[in-house]
Design an enzyme around this catalytic site. Structure first.
Site, PDB file in Angstrom:
ATOM      1  N   ASP A 249       0.827  -1.211   0.000  1.00  0.00           N
ATOM      2  CA  ASP A 249       0.000   0.000   0.000  1.00  0.00           C
ATOM      3  C   ASP A 249       0.859   1.259   0.000  1.00  0.00           C
ATOM      4  O   ASP A 249       2.045   1.244   0.333  1.00  0.00           O
ATOM      5  CB  ASP A 249      -0.972   0.002   1.187  1.00  0.00           C
ATOM      6  CG  ASP A 249      -0.261  -0.149   2.531  1.00  0.00           C
ATOM      7  OD1 ASP A 249       0.706  -0.940   2.609  1.00  0.00           O
ATOM      8  OD2 ASP A 249      -0.660   0.527   3.485  1.00  0.00           O
TER       9      ASP A 249
ATOM     10  N   GLU B 265      -0.096  -1.454   5.541  1.00  0.00           N
ATOM     11  CA  GLU B 265       0.945  -1.005   6.484  1.00  0.00           C
ATOM     12  C   GLU B 265       0.724   0.446   6.895  1.00  0.00           C
ATOM     13  O   GLU B 265       1.005   0.823   8.021  1.00  0.00           O
ATOM     14  CB  GLU B 265       2.325  -1.163   5.842  1.00  0.00           C
ATOM     15  CG  GLU B 265       3.480  -1.004   6.837  1.00  0.00           C
ATOM     16  CD  GLU B 265       3.933   0.427   7.045  1.00  0.00           C
ATOM     17  OE1 GLU B 265       4.587   0.684   8.050  1.00  0.00           O
ATOM     18  OE2 GLU B 265       3.638   1.304   6.195  1.00  0.00           O
TER      19      GLU B 265
END
Ligand SMILES: [Zn+2]
Length: 408
Positions: free
Chosen positions: A97, A162
């Site tokens: 991400d 994350e």
């Protein structure tokens, strides 16, 4: 030619492929739903394609259900390269991400279209965390291509979520899967410095607190009729701010090497000048060395509060907004030693064990007793407009990872 030199030459030759992978990855924005995105699914499919093309065939997909994204799942990928020994696994964990580009006017290029300017690539995600993701992939594929069997089994772990709490990424994996063993080597190449010398092995404990002081409101012309919560709160905040003198132990791996007790946010009190406030609220951000027991610190807060209450006739309460701590990874852990050797070989530099102020994803692993090392050679442009990756860092870091994979 030594085997590792063969691998380094292969990595050098893959410069254009590495840039192509960066372009492919940035072209698919992998934003969490709370950032207005549709998750990491499309990006993970692109990554799976690359893994396949690279001949990395042992790939496991762990999908975490999430109804907020159109695919209904947040992917986590584990790619395995078997090693000579099963006794340990060398993990390299990177995240799929990204964070949103922010104010688009501050970007000189399209954040989702990677542009090469000189020795740099510009685009969202190119440094955080694709530099390391691409480096790890090409380290593994070059080792395979050079017919080297890694010293230990290598697992590349690509996680979701994350940037927004890891509940669909590493935290889910830690709760629901027994992936890691105590002896494993875990590298999180998602932090570092421009020299590449920073080997992060520890973080300070974090305590965020709200302190509320209750006095009695009254007209400012008759202060004796009230109890000024602002004055009492100000005394309190100064006492708390001085706690670093009491908790004065130092640990030189941290910068600053001491615990800090820093007043930050202040809530507004009365709207007019001629009223004595009966309610005072402020916040404290504490970064405390891991060797200090947080319960002791909280007990000390209570003693100070009692003192202030008696002196001013106020009532003080506090609430903990955030509390987290994790044990440091020992500096003599095998991964730190291997990383230092690799840094000497590839970059000609000495690595230094360091600690930081707290709040990284490594803490999730360390909390569960897994020794985790954070390292990469980065200019720290993560989350900024015009994020960039230095191509030579991506290539150099790939060699460092390959060197650790190959072993001595
Ligand atoms: Zn990151």
């Amino acid at each position: 030619m030594e085997n590792i030199e063969k691998v380094f030459n292969l990595i050098n030759k893959k410069r254009d492929e590495m840039i192509a992978l960066q372009k492919d990855l940035s072209a698919i924005p992998a934003l969490a739903p709370q950032n207005g995105g549709d998750g990491e699914w499309e990006k993970s499919k692109k990554l799976l394609e690359w893994l396949d093309n690279m001949g990395i065939s042992d790939v496991e997909l762990i999908n975490v259900p999430d109804e907020r994204v159109s695919s209904g799942r947040r992917p986590n990928i584990i790619a395995t390269i078997p090693g000579k020994s099963e006794s340990r696994t060398f993990w390299i964990m990177t995240h799929l991400d990204i964070v949103p580009p922010g104010d688009i006017k501050l970007w000189q290029t399209d954040p989702y279209k990677v542009i090469k300017k000189g020795d740099r690539l510009y685009g969202r995600g190119v440094e955080d965390n694709q530099q390391s993701m691409v480096a790890s992939l090409f380290a593994a594929s070059s080792i395979l291509e050079a017919d080297i069997v890694p010293a230990y089994t290598v697992k590349l772990l690509f996680v979701s979520d994350e940037e927004t709490g890891s509940e669909y990424g590493i935290n889910y994996l830690l709760r629901n899967h027994n992936l890691f063993r105590q002896r494993d080597l875990i590298l999180v190449p998602d932090g570092g410095n421009p020299e590449g010398s920073m080997i992060e092995i520890a973080e300070k404990s974090i305590l965020w607190l709200q302190f509320r002081t209750i006095g009695r409101q009254c007209h400012a012309s008759m202060p004796e009729h009230g109890i000024n919560a602002f004055v009492a709160g100000s005394d309190l905040v100064l006492r708390l701010n001085k706690l670093n003198q009491e908790y004065s132990i130092k640990n030189p791996i941290f910068n600053p090497p001491i615990s800090t007790f820093t007043p930050t946010k202040k809530e507004a009190n009365v709207p007019n000048v001629n009223t004595i406030p009966g309610d005072d609220v402020f916040y404290l951000d504490c970064r405390i060395l891991p060797s200090i027991n947080l319960d002791d610190v909280l007990q000390r807060f209570n003693e100070i509060i009692e003192d202030v209450e008696q002196k001013y006739g106020v009532e003080v309460s506090f609430s903990v907004i955030q509390r987290s701590s994790s044990p440091p990874t020992p500096g003599d852990t095998p991964l730190v030693q291997s990383l230092k050797i690799a840094l000497k070989t590839v970059y000609g530099i000495s690595g230094n064990e360091m600690g930081i102020g707290g709040g990284t994803v490594a803490a999730h692993l360390r909390k569960r007793g897994f020794e985790t090392v954070v390292w990469s050679k980065i200019d720290e442009t993560a989350h900024q407009p015009n994020e960039y990756c230095i191509i030579d860092n991506m290539i150099g870091d790939s060699k460092v990872m390959a060197k650790i994979m190959a072993g001595r």
